[in-house]
Design a protein around this motif. Structure first.
Motif, mmCIF file in Angstrom:
data_model
loop_
_atom_site.group_PDB
_atom_site.id
_atom_site.type_symbol
_atom_site.label_atom_id
_atom_site.label_comp_id
_atom_site.label_asym_id
_atom_site.label_seq_id
_atom_site.Cartn_x
_atom_site.Cartn_y
_atom_site.Cartn_z
ATOM 1 N N VAL A 7 5.292 -0.057 13.885
ATOM 2 C CA VAL A 7 4.406 -0.676 12.895
ATOM 3 C C VAL A 7 3.454 0.352 12.308
ATOM 4 O O VAL A 7 3.226 0.415 11.103
ATOM 5 C CB VAL A 7 3.626 -1.849 13.533
ATOM 6 C CG1 VAL A 7 2.537 -2.341 12.584
ATOM 7 C CG2 VAL A 7 4.572 -2.983 13.878
ATOM 8 N N ILE A 8 2.885 1.204 13.197
ATOM 9 C CA ILE A 8 1.943 2.233 12.736
ATOM 10 C C ILE A 8 2.642 3.214 11.807
ATOM 11 O O ILE A 8 2.122 3.565 10.744
ATOM 12 C CB ILE A 8 1.328 2.963 13.941
ATOM 13 C CG1 ILE A 8 0.438 2.001 14.737
ATOM 14 C CG2 ILE A 8 0.522 4.181 13.479
ATOM 15 C CD1 ILE A 8 -0.106 2.590 16.014
ATOM 16 N N ASP A 9 3.850 3.653 12.209
ATOM 17 C CA ASP A 9 4.597 4.580 11.370
ATOM 18 C C ASP A 9 4.924 3.961 10.018
ATOM 19 O O ASP A 9 4.877 4.635 8.984
ATOM 20 C CB ASP A 9 5.888 5.000 12.073
ATOM 21 C CG ASP A 9 5.630 5.898 13.281
ATOM 22 O OD1 ASP A 9 4.508 6.424 13.387
ATOM 23 O OD2 ASP A 9 6.548 6.050 14.112
ATOM 24 N N ARG A 10 5.275 2.689 10.020
ATOM 25 C CA ARG A 10 5.609 2.021 8.767
ATOM 26 C C ARG A 10 4.399 1.950 7.851
ATOM 27 O O ARG A 10 4.506 2.161 6.643
ATOM 28 C CB ARG A 10 6.130 0.614 9.047
ATOM 29 C CG ARG A 10 6.540 -0.134 7.790
ATOM 30 C CD ARG A 10 6.952 -1.567 8.075
ATOM 31 N NE ARG A 10 7.217 -2.270 6.842
ATOM 32 C CZ ARG A 10 6.272 -2.784 6.069
ATOM 33 N NH1 ARG A 10 4.990 -2.677 6.422
ATOM 34 N NH2 ARG A 10 6.593 -3.402 4.939
ATOM 35 N N ARG A 11 3.221 1.661 8.422
ATOM 36 C CA ARG A 11 2.016 1.580 7.590
ATOM 37 C C ARG A 11 1.706 2.912 6.937
ATOM 38 O O ARG A 11 1.330 2.971 5.769
ATOM 39 C CB ARG A 11 0.830 1.095 8.423
ATOM 40 C CG ARG A 11 0.877 -0.395 8.715
ATOM 41 C CD ARG A 11 -0.403 -0.875 9.322
ATOM 42 N NE ARG A 11 -0.664 -0.235 10.619
ATOM 43 C CZ ARG A 11 -1.788 -0.410 11.310
ATOM 44 N NH1 ARG A 11 -2.749 -1.173 10.845
ATOM 45 N NH2 ARG A 11 -1.946 0.180 12.476
ATOM 46 N N TRP A 12 1.881 4.008 7.682
ATOM 47 C CA TRP A 12 1.614 5.313 7.091
ATOM 48 C C TRP A 12 2.717 5.718 6.122
ATOM 49 O O TRP A 12 2.480 6.490 5.183
ATOM 50 C CB TRP A 12 1.391 6.363 8.174
ATOM 51 C CG TRP A 12 0.044 6.185 8.813
ATOM 52 C CD1 TRP A 12 -0.217 5.681 10.049
ATOM 53 C CD2 TRP A 12 -1.217 6.465 8.210
ATOM 54 N NE1 TRP A 12 -1.575 5.627 10.264
ATOM 55 C CE2 TRP A 12 -2.220 6.110 9.146
ATOM 56 C CE3 TRP A 12 -1.613 6.977 6.979
ATOM 57 C CZ2 TRP A 12 -3.579 6.254 8.885
ATOM 58 C CZ3 TRP A 12 -2.966 7.121 6.706
ATOM 59 C CH2 TRP A 12 -3.935 6.754 7.655
ATOM 60 N N GLY A 13 3.911 5.177 6.310
ATOM 61 C CA GLY A 13 4.949 5.359 5.301
ATOM 62 C C GLY A 13 4.585 4.659 4.005
ATOM 63 O O GLY A 13 4.779 5.201 2.904
ATOM 64 N N VAL A 14 4.037 3.441 4.128
ATOM 65 C CA VAL A 14 3.548 2.709 2.956
ATOM 66 C C VAL A 14 2.444 3.503 2.260
ATOM 67 O O VAL A 14 2.435 3.653 1.028
ATOM 68 C CB VAL A 14 3.037 1.315 3.362
ATOM 69 C CG1 VAL A 14 2.264 0.663 2.220
ATOM 70 C CG2 VAL A 14 4.194 0.426 3.803
ATOM 71 N N PHE A 15 1.514 4.033 3.046
ATOM 72 C CA PHE A 15 0.414 4.791 2.461
ATOM 73 C C PHE A 15 0.938 6.018 1.709
ATOM 74 O O PHE A 15 0.466 6.332 0.612
ATOM 75 C CB PHE A 15 -0.569 5.239 3.537
ATOM 76 C CG PHE A 15 -1.685 6.085 2.984
ATOM 77 C CD1 PHE A 15 -2.809 5.489 2.440
ATOM 78 C CD2 PHE A 15 -1.592 7.469 2.972
ATOM 79 C CE1 PHE A 15 -3.832 6.253 1.906
ATOM 80 C CE2 PHE A 15 -2.605 8.244 2.446
ATOM 81 C CZ PHE A 15 -3.733 7.634 1.907
ATOM 82 N N THR A 16 1.893 6.717 2.290
ATOM 83 C CA THR A 16 2.459 7.901 1.630
ATOM 84 C C THR A 16 3.060 7.536 0.289
ATOM 85 O O THR A 16 2.858 8.241 -0.715
ATOM 86 C CB THR A 16 3.519 8.556 2.526
ATOM 87 O OG1 THR A 16 2.926 8.931 3.779
ATOM 88 C CG2 THR A 16 4.103 9.791 1.862
ATOM 89 N N LEU A 17 3.778 6.438 0.240
ATOM 90 C CA LEU A 17 4.361 5.970 -1.012
ATOM 91 C C LEU A 17 3.278 5.679 -2.043
ATOM 92 O O LEU A 17 3.363 6.107 -3.204
ATOM 93 C CB LEU A 17 5.190 4.712 -0.746
ATOM 94 C CG LEU A 17 5.738 3.985 -1.974
ATOM 95 C CD1 LEU A 17 6.796 4.839 -2.660
ATOM 96 C CD2 LEU A 17 6.313 2.628 -1.571
ATOM 97 N N LEU A 18 2.238 4.956 -1.635
ATOM 98 C CA LEU A 18 1.155 4.599 -2.555
ATOM 99 C C LEU A 18 0.402 5.839 -3.020
ATOM 100 O O LEU A 18 0.010 5.947 -4.188
ATOM 101 C CB LEU A 18 0.188 3.627 -1.879
ATOM 102 C CG LEU A 18 0.784 2.286 -1.431
ATOM 103 C CD1 LEU A 18 -0.241 1.495 -0.622
ATOM 104 C CD2 LEU A 18 1.261 1.480 -2.628
ATOM 105 N N ALA A 19 0.200 6.786 -2.100
ATOM 106 C CA ALA A 19 -0.547 7.999 -2.446
ATOM 107 C C ALA A 19 0.222 8.851 -3.454
ATOM 108 O O ALA A 19 -0.383 9.443 -4.361
ATOM 109 C CB ALA A 19 -0.831 8.811 -1.181
#
Length: 503
Positions: A7-19
């Motif tokens: 879950v944590i990795d997925r959230r930071w994957g989402v953040f990378t996409l948004l950034a």
């Protein structure tokens, strides 16, 4: 344990996409500046018309931001983000394929619309992706670094790409980034629950605020290019009428584009006011330094762009390494005041520019100081603009802070460029020489420093009613060290809470 890590990795994957998406949007505001001369002859631009490559993007991006933020809250953040991202990518391709000035300006306007949909939705997705305050602090530190570095990096990349590949590639480089991100986002992002009843969408409010903001930005841009004239006056008068109608409409509809009760969150209100001042100085700084190094120091496009590299790198390091750690320990507006103070000092340093200057003598020192100051200030402004705001209104909050950034930049460039031009013309005896041009820049930087200092005063006043945490002195100290950003901002900037002695 494995599931939690996933879950944590997925959230930071989402953040990378948004950034990545946010970086491209901010990058595109500045990346075309150095490429403008290369576009002029092939596309048949006049000297005055060339500026519209920048202005068309600014008008639609700034004018549609509030509408984009509200649409994200109503119709779904993922849906609006992906729509904006796709439109931005397709419009970027159209920019590079343009054969005439009219085609390029129209495609740039479409780019701005895509950015206006994408940017507030992306910030809102960051807020809902990281509900826990410690992780949100870290994410916001990174978000500030991405946004701050995007503007400075654009000037660097503009020169390199134009010289190496041609002006078309300052647009085409966006295409694989945005369309690739959109394809990944379809699978990676989770749609948030829609808030509100779309049957009561405030169409009149949306039309008047979008047209009013576009007219306002156009008026400022016109003043910056041509001074006060009839078109600027008509645009600003139209903006005043349209925005008045917008305010009246919002007070009398059940589902407004902007619910003015959001301004009861005084952290948000203060952040938006200060962003106007901060952006005014930051945009003018880029404009002054770009002209100074090319006209006075005779640097080429690549060398001129590389002058901004220390600023970009310094902003990233400051925002992530320094500010990301301080935000959990210090009052957010204390971080902001430090940043604004350092930014004002850097502008005072820039005000010492001379005709016999160099990169090491005139640019590097104040540029590094600016990198630290803007890293503090910009990150703190973004955090405070959404902290204390309900998740269902985070889209409009993101739209507002981005809107203030664009309006502040347009207003600041119009005013400060006019101040610099006035000083230059007063000194020049005949044709404008390097001495007169540099004197104009010095005055512009002094006025910018005063404006940023005023923002620091506003930020300092916002911290004066901060209450101490409840409990014993030891407990208060511990609470102050661990208090999340949302809880730090809200009690200090809204109604005082009877939780202990005020500091």
């Amino acid at each position: 344990m494995t599931a939690v890590k996933s879950v944590i990795d997925r959230r930071w994957g989402v953040f990378t996409l948004l950034a990545i998406a946010q970086f491209v949007v901010i990058l595109d505001i500045s990346v075309v500046n150095i490429a403008l001369p290369s576009m002029q002859a092939p596309l048949g631009f006049t000297q005055d018309g060339l500026q519209w490559v920048v202005d068309a993007y600014m008008l639609t991006f700034g004018g549609f931001l509030l509408l984009g933020g509200r649409a994200a809250d109503l119709f779904g953040r993922k849906r609006i983000f992906l729509a904006g991202l796709t439109l931005f990518g397709l419009a970027s391709f159209a920019c590079g394929m343009s054969d005439t000035s009219t085609q390029l300006i129209a495609a740039r306007a479409a780019q701005g619309l895509g950015g206006a949909l994408m940017s507030p939705a992306a910030l809102s997705l960051v807020v809902v992706t990281f509900p826990e305050d410690r992780e949100r602090n870290r994410a916001m530190g990174l978000w500030g670094a991405v946004a701050a570095a995007g503007g400075a990096t654009g000037v660097v990349l503009g020169g390199v790409i134009t010289d190496a590949l041609g002006w078309e590639w300052v647009f085409w480089i966006n295409v694989p980034l945005t369309l690739g991100a959109a394809l990944v986002g379809v699978r990676l992002l989770t749609e948030t629950e829609r808030i509100g009843d779309v049957r009561h969408f405030d169409a009149l409010g949306a039309i008047t605020v979008t047209a009013g903001l576009s007219a306002l930005i156009y008026g400022f841009v016109r003043i910056g290019e041509h001074g006060w004239d009839g078109r600027a006056g008509i645009a600003l008068a139209a903006a005043a009428v349209l925005l008045t109608v917008f305010v009246i409409t919002e007070l009398n509809v059940p589902e407004p584009v902007v619910d003015f009760s959001i301004f009861k969150v005084r952290g948000l209100t203060a952040a938006n006011v200060i962003m106007l001042m901060f952006s005014a100085g930051a945009v003018a700084m880029t404009f002054f330094v770009t002209i100074y190094v090319q006209r006075v120091l005779n640097y080429g496009p690549i060398a001129a762009g590389l002058c901004f590299l220390p600023i970009a790198v310094g902003q990233v390091i400051t925002s992530q390494v320094v500010v990301g750690r301080l935000m959990g320990r210090m009052h957010i507006f204390t971080v902001l005041v430090i940043g604004l103070g350092l930014t004002a000092a850097s502008f005072l340093w820039f005000a010492q520019l001379s005709t016999d200057g160099s990169f090491l003598k005139s640019i590097l020192g104040p540029g590094l100081l600016l990198a630290v100051g803007s890293g503090f200030a910009f990150t703190a402004l973004v955090v405070s603009s959404v902290s204390g705001v309900e998740p269902e209104r985070s889209g409009i909050a993101g739209g507002m802070i981005n809107m203030c950034q664009q309006i502040g930049g347009a207003l600041g460039l119009a005013i400060l460029a006019s101040v610099a031009t006035w000083r230059t013309n007063r000194i020049a005896d005949g044709p404008v020489d390097d001495s007169a041009l540099t004197a104009g820049f010095r005055l512009g930087f002094l006025v910018a420093a005063a404006l940023i200092a005023l923002g620091a005063v506003v930020g300092w006043m916002a911290t004066r009613t901060r209450p101490a945490a409840a409990g014993s002195a030891a407990g208060s100290s511990a609470a102050a060290q661990s208090a999340p950003v949302r809880e730090v901002i809200e009690p200090s900037l809204d109604e005082p809470h009877a939780t202990g002695a005020t500091s």
